[in-house]
Design a protein around this motif. Structure first.
Motif, PDB file in Angstrom:
ATOM      1  N   LEU A  65       0.838  -1.196   0.000  1.00  0.00           N
ATOM      2  CA  LEU A  65       0.000   0.000   0.000  1.00  0.00           C
ATOM      3  C   LEU A  65       0.873   1.246   0.000  1.00  0.00           C
ATOM      4  O   LEU A  65       1.998   1.237   0.515  1.00  0.00           O
ATOM      5  N   LEU A  66       0.339   2.319  -0.560  1.00  0.00           N
ATOM      6  CA  LEU A  66       0.963   3.626  -0.453  1.00  0.00           C
ATOM      7  C   LEU A  66       0.177   4.412   0.589  1.00  0.00           C
ATOM      8  O   LEU A  66      -1.032   4.628   0.418  1.00  0.00           O
ATOM      9  N   ALA A  67       0.838   4.807   1.661  1.00  0.00           N
ATOM     10  CA  ALA A  67       0.130   5.404   2.798  1.00  0.00           C
ATOM     11  C   ALA A  67       0.726   6.744   3.191  1.00  0.00           C
ATOM     12  O   ALA A  67       1.939   6.960   3.105  1.00  0.00           O
ATOM     13  N   GLY A  68      -0.146   7.625   3.645  1.00  0.00           N
ATOM     14  CA  GLY A  68       0.282   8.919   4.135  1.00  0.00           C
ATOM     15  C   GLY A  68       0.810   8.838   5.565  1.00  0.00           C
ATOM     16  O   GLY A  68       0.857   7.778   6.181  1.00  0.00           O
ATOM     17  N   GLN A  69       1.195   9.994   6.085  1.00  0.00           N
ATOM     18  CA  GLN A  69       1.704  10.086   7.456  1.00  0.00           C
ATOM     19  C   GLN A  69       0.568   9.888   8.468  1.00  0.00           C
ATOM     20  O   GLN A  69      -0.594  10.173   8.179  1.00  0.00           O
ATOM     21  N   GLU A  70       0.916   9.383   9.641  1.00  0.00           N
ATOM     22  CA  GLU A  70      -0.074   9.261  10.712  1.00  0.00           C
ATOM     23  C   GLU A  70      -0.611  10.640  11.085  1.00  0.00           C
ATOM     24  O   GLU A  70       0.136  11.606  11.164  1.00  0.00           O
ATOM     25  N   TRP A  71      -1.905  10.711  11.309  1.00  0.00           N
ATOM     26  CA  TRP A  71      -2.519  11.988  11.673  1.00  0.00           C
ATOM     27  C   TRP A  71      -3.624  11.749  12.699  1.00  0.00           C
ATOM     28  O   TRP A  71      -4.170  10.659  12.819  1.00  0.00           O
ATOM     29  N   PHE A  99      -8.496   3.684   5.251  1.00  0.00           N
ATOM     30  CA  PHE A  99      -8.063   4.224   6.525  1.00  0.00           C
ATOM     31  C   PHE A  99      -7.427   3.071   7.295  1.00  0.00           C
ATOM     32  O   PHE A  99      -8.032   1.998   7.421  1.00  0.00           O
ATOM     33  N   LEU A 100      -6.197   3.308   7.806  1.00  0.00           N
ATOM     34  CA  LEU A 100      -5.486   2.303   8.585  1.00  0.00           C
ATOM     35  C   LEU A 100      -5.319   2.811  10.007  1.00  0.00           C
ATOM     36  O   LEU A 100      -5.054   3.994  10.229  1.00  0.00           O
ATOM     37  N   ASP A 101      -5.435   1.898  10.978  1.00  0.00           N
ATOM     38  CA  ASP A 101      -5.204   2.294  12.371  1.00  0.00           C
ATOM     39  C   ASP A 101      -3.705   2.259  12.674  1.00  0.00           C
ATOM     40  O   ASP A 101      -2.874   2.037  11.778  1.00  0.00           O
ATOM     41  N   ALA A 102      -3.352   2.466  13.943  1.00  0.00           N
ATOM     42  CA  ALA A 102      -1.941   2.554  14.333  1.00  0.00           C
ATOM     43  C   ALA A 102      -1.173   1.270  14.066  1.00  0.00           C
ATOM     44  O   ALA A 102       0.053   1.275  13.944  1.00  0.00           O
ATOM     45  N   GLU A 103      -1.880   0.131  13.958  1.00  0.00           N
ATOM     46  CA  GLU A 103      -1.243  -1.158  13.655  1.00  0.00           C
ATOM     47  C   GLU A 103      -1.377  -1.511  12.174  1.00  0.00           C
ATOM     48  O   GLU A 103      -1.122  -2.650  11.770  1.00  0.00           O
TER      49      GLU A 103
END
Length: 282
Positions: free
Chosen positions: A57-63, A81-85
């Motif tokens: 996956l291509l993912a952005g920064q945690e926010w 949307f991905l959680d902290a894990e």
């Protein structure tokens, strides 16, 4: 987890380019949340993306307070949307949906998380190529193999850039920049204001310069090509000198090699020797 090179296949360049343009538009959605909710920095790093090799996956920064990542899966053309894990806690398939519908879903998810929806904005600090999806046309997930192929390019780029980063301690973290949709690292050779020198190493999935994926190695400052002799490059690589200077290896040159091992070695050979060549002309 893909820690080995994935063999690239030959596809119609025009069809691959159309797929790339759609993903480039969709990638802006993954960058919106970082741009809205993270502290601003000069280099737009808060909107940069990372390749999650264990998820493809291509993912952005945690926010946000829940440490959410907004991501995109090329293979099924879905915003996530991905959680902290990095577990999926929300998904929006883009096929036959418009950019506006995807943005509405994004706002709904942000609201459900208790964040300030008003911070989200479609205004970008740059321009991206014009494509019908920007004017209300729906996304089309027609040829799944093309989306999968671009996923392979990014996975392979992340693999070889990790290799380059391990060999060059001055190399920055690997990031994908939503503006040009390239994934790259920056090797800073001299960080002084008076004599700043750097080398950008990365993959573009294609742009106005080359309508196909290509690896690049770009020096800064650009050398005066009237005063220096640019050395030959391996693996079918060549020098780009119109408007900017850099070593280039296009998909066509990689696809000459008929196995994953040969393709991988050809790209590593180009990058290793290309970086040496660029250092020599800086």
């Amino acid at each position: 987890m893909n820690s080995t090179w994935q063999k690239l296949s030959g596809f119609n360049i025009e069809e691959l380019a159309e797929t790339r343009k759609q993903i480039h538009q969709a990638v802006q959605l993954t960058a919106l949340t970082g741009r809205a909710f993270l502290p601003k920095v000069e280099d737009d790093h808060f909107a940069s993306l990372l390749w999650l090799e264990d998820k493809n996956l291509l993912a952005g920064q945690e926010w946000g307070k829940n440490k959410i990542k907004t991501a995109i899966n090329f293979k099924d053309f879905t915003i996530l949307f991905l959680d902290a894990e990095d577990n999926i806690v929300g998904s929006f398939p883009l096929d036959c949906k418009t950019f506006g519908e995807a943005f509405d879903w994004l706002k709904e998810q942000v609201d459900l998380l208790g964040e300030d929806v008003e911070k989200l904005s479609l205004e970008l600090p740059y321009e991206i190529p014009i494509y019908p999806t920007a004017s209300g046309a729906p996304f089309q997930f027609a040829n799944k193999e093309l989306f999968n192929e671009l996923s392979k390019y990014f996975a392979n780029a992340n693999l070889v850039l990790k290799y380059i980063k391990e060999k060059n301690e001055q190399a920055s973290s690997i990031a994908c920049w939503p503006h040009h949709f390239d994934i790259a690292t920056l090797i800073v050779l001299n960080n002084s204001k008076e004599n700043y020198k750097s080398i950008g190493v990365g993959l573009s999935p294609g742009d106005d310069n080359y309508n196909e994926p290509y690896f690049y190695i770009t020096p800064w400052p650009y050398p005066n090509t009237d005063e220096v002799t640019l050395p030959e490059l391996p693996s079918g690589g060549f020098w780009h000198t119109k408007g900017w200077v850099g070593a280039i290896l296009t998909a066509k040159s990689i696809l000459i090699f008929d196995s994953s091992e040969k393709q991988h070695n050809a790209v590593k050979d180009f990058l290793n020797n290309g970086i040496k060549a660029v250092k020599d002309v800086l």
